[in-house]
Design an enzyme around this catalytic site. Structure first.
Site, short mmCIF file in Angstrom:
data_model
loop_
_atom_site.label_atom_id
_atom_site.label_comp_id
_atom_site.label_asym_id
_atom_site.label_seq_id
_atom_site.Cartn_x
_atom_site.Cartn_y
_atom_site.Cartn_z
N SER A 78 39.08 49.88 32.08
CA SER A 78 39.78 49.19 31.33
C SER A 78 39.83 47.57 31.24
O SER A 78 39.79 47.25 32.69
CB SER A 78 41.03 49.58 30.70
OG SER A 78 41.95 49.04 31.49
N ILE A 79 40.33 47.02 30.41
CA ILE A 79 40.38 45.32 30.47
C ILE A 79 41.49 44.96 31.33
O ILE A 79 41.80 43.94 31.91
CB ILE A 79 40.49 44.74 29.12
CG1 ILE A 79 40.44 43.38 29.26
CG2 ILE A 79 41.83 45.30 28.28
CD1 ILE A 79 40.28 42.63 27.71
N LYS A 80 42.48 46.20 31.63
CA LYS A 80 43.66 45.76 32.20
C LYS A 80 43.53 45.54 33.74
O LYS A 80 44.35 45.08 34.34
CB LYS A 80 44.92 46.93 31.91
CG LYS A 80 45.24 47.12 30.58
CD LYS A 80 46.21 45.75 30.29
CE LYS A 80 46.79 46.10 28.96
NZ LYS A 80 47.70 44.90 28.46
N ASP A 81 42.60 45.86 34.20
CA ASP A 81 42.01 45.60 35.51
C ASP A 81 42.17 44.13 35.79
O ASP A 81 42.45 43.56 36.80
CB ASP A 81 40.66 45.98 35.87
CG ASP A 81 40.45 47.33 36.00
OD1 ASP A 81 41.22 48.35 35.54
OD2 ASP A 81 39.25 47.83 36.60
N ALA A 84 45.92 43.15 36.19
CA ALA A 84 46.21 43.78 37.48
C ALA A 84 46.00 43.05 38.63
O ALA A 84 46.94 42.62 39.50
CB ALA A 84 45.81 45.14 37.47
#
Length: 377
Positions: A78-81, A84
């Site tokens: 996901s884009i949340k990598d 993070a």
């Protein structure tokens, strides 16, 4: 004899080179990408630089180039990598996190998974607080990735027992630990100013006319908006896409009236009841907002699968529905970009379940010719 051998070797080398060139000819684009990428150092080096995919059917229907940034291709899915990695890097660079330390975060989904991958690759422990409304599958996945997970009652942000506040208190009790605070840590926004925004700009050769996406922490929307507005000297139009249950669409369309949050959405990880610190600096740069119903989002899940071959989650498809609406408003000949934030793999047991769709009163939103994809009871 020696000269003949040298000539033979040279001739053989030329033939090998010619053969290799013939093999490579059909894939010049791929070779160019491979040369630019080279070899990355560890998992974190593989985060970002995702393809920009033309959504063919929607582009043809609108007369625009409607493009989706394939964020589901990040290592954690996901884009949340991106966020993070940046919140962990920020903690390291500020001296708050040292080798062997612990990262603590409150998250209901993909940020936790991204952090789990980043922390494992860097040797940190990870503690996650999340609402107990989340699926057991998501909890199990985080634990499988090495995280210590605490499901807690789902309460409003202004309640001291909200999962974010509990995460903060947990970090304060530990030595060499940091609460990464994804909602108000502007390292999140910085990730998209420095990576996602420039990637979109150069992938479109600066010809992007509009950008739209939904927001939870607002890191993606704010960071990409800030970069594209700066690079284009204000030319690129940027729009918030908002699901039911969020207050941001009404806040923007009313000129700043923040109402009490009510209702809910099938989408996960997006929608907000307040203005986060990631959004505050760039809120006035937005050109408007769009409300996207759950019916439109779920229809687009099935359309993207059937028409584009893309297996996307509901949040991604809300973005696609918004991009289609922006394209229709701008008119033919424009280039509109959105983010395909994750795939449907973590949500398939609901999105393609007849029982779940019926319970959510969404079964009627699926076009008849696409009901063949409702394969789960």
């Amino acid at each position: 004899m020696f000269r003949v051998g040298v000539r033979g070797f040279a001739t053989s080398a030329r033939r090998v080179a010619q053969t290799a060139a013939q093999m490579e000819a059909p894939n010049q684009y791929g070779i160019g990408v491979s040369k630019a990428q080279g070899v990355v150092k560890g998992l974190t080096g593989a985060i970002g630089n995702t393809p920009l995919i033309r959504l063919n059917h929607i582009s043809d229907a609108t007369g625009c180039e409607v493009l989706g940034k394939a964020e589901f291709m990040n290592p954690g899915g996901s884009i949340k990598d991106r966020a993070a990695l940046y919140v962990v890097k920020d903690a390291e660079e500020s001296g708050l996190l040292k080798p062997g330390g612990t990262v603590v975060e409150g998250t209901a989904g993909n940020t936790g998974i991204g952090l789990a991958h980043v922390c494992r690759s860097k040797g940190y422990k990870l503690v996650i607080y999340m609402p107990n409304t989340q699926s057991q599958g998501k909890i199990d996945l985080l634990r499988l990735l090495g995280a210590e997970v605490y499901p807690v009652p789902a309460v409003a942000f202004d309640n001291p027992e909200n999962y974010n506040h509990q995460a903060k208190r947990h970090a304060e009790r530990l030595e060499n630990a940091v609460w990464t605070n994804q909602f108000d840590n502007i390292a999140n926004r910085k990730a998209h100013i420095e990576t996602t925004g420039p990637e979109i700009w150069y992938q479109t050769k600066g010809k992007v006319d509009a950008f739209t996406c939904a927001t939870g922490t607002a890191g993606t929307l704010a960071g990409v908006t800030r970069y594209l507005k700066t690079a284009s000297d204000g030319r690129v139009k940027c729009f918030l896409a908002d699901p039911p249950g969020s207050v941001l669409h009404s806040y923007i369309s009313s000129g700043g009236n923040l109402i009490e949050r009510s209702g809910s959405s099938i989408t996960e990880g997006i929608g907000q009841g307040r203005i986060t610190d990631n959004l505050k600096p760039d809120l006035e740069l937005l050109d408007g907002s769009l409300h996207v119903s759950d019916e439109r989002s779920i229809e687009m899940v099935y359309r993207c699968l059937d028409e584009e071959g893309l297996y996307l989650g509901a949040s991604s498809c809300l973005n696609v529905a918004a991009a289609k609406e922006v394209a229709e408003k701008l008119g033919k000949g424009h280039t509109v970009v959105t983010v395909l934030c994750d795939g449907a793999y973590r949500y398939a047991d609901r999105l393609f379940s007849k029982k779940w769709l019926t319970e959510k009163k969404l079964i009627g939103a699926i076009p008849k010719h696409l009901e063949k994809y409702i394969v789960l009871p």
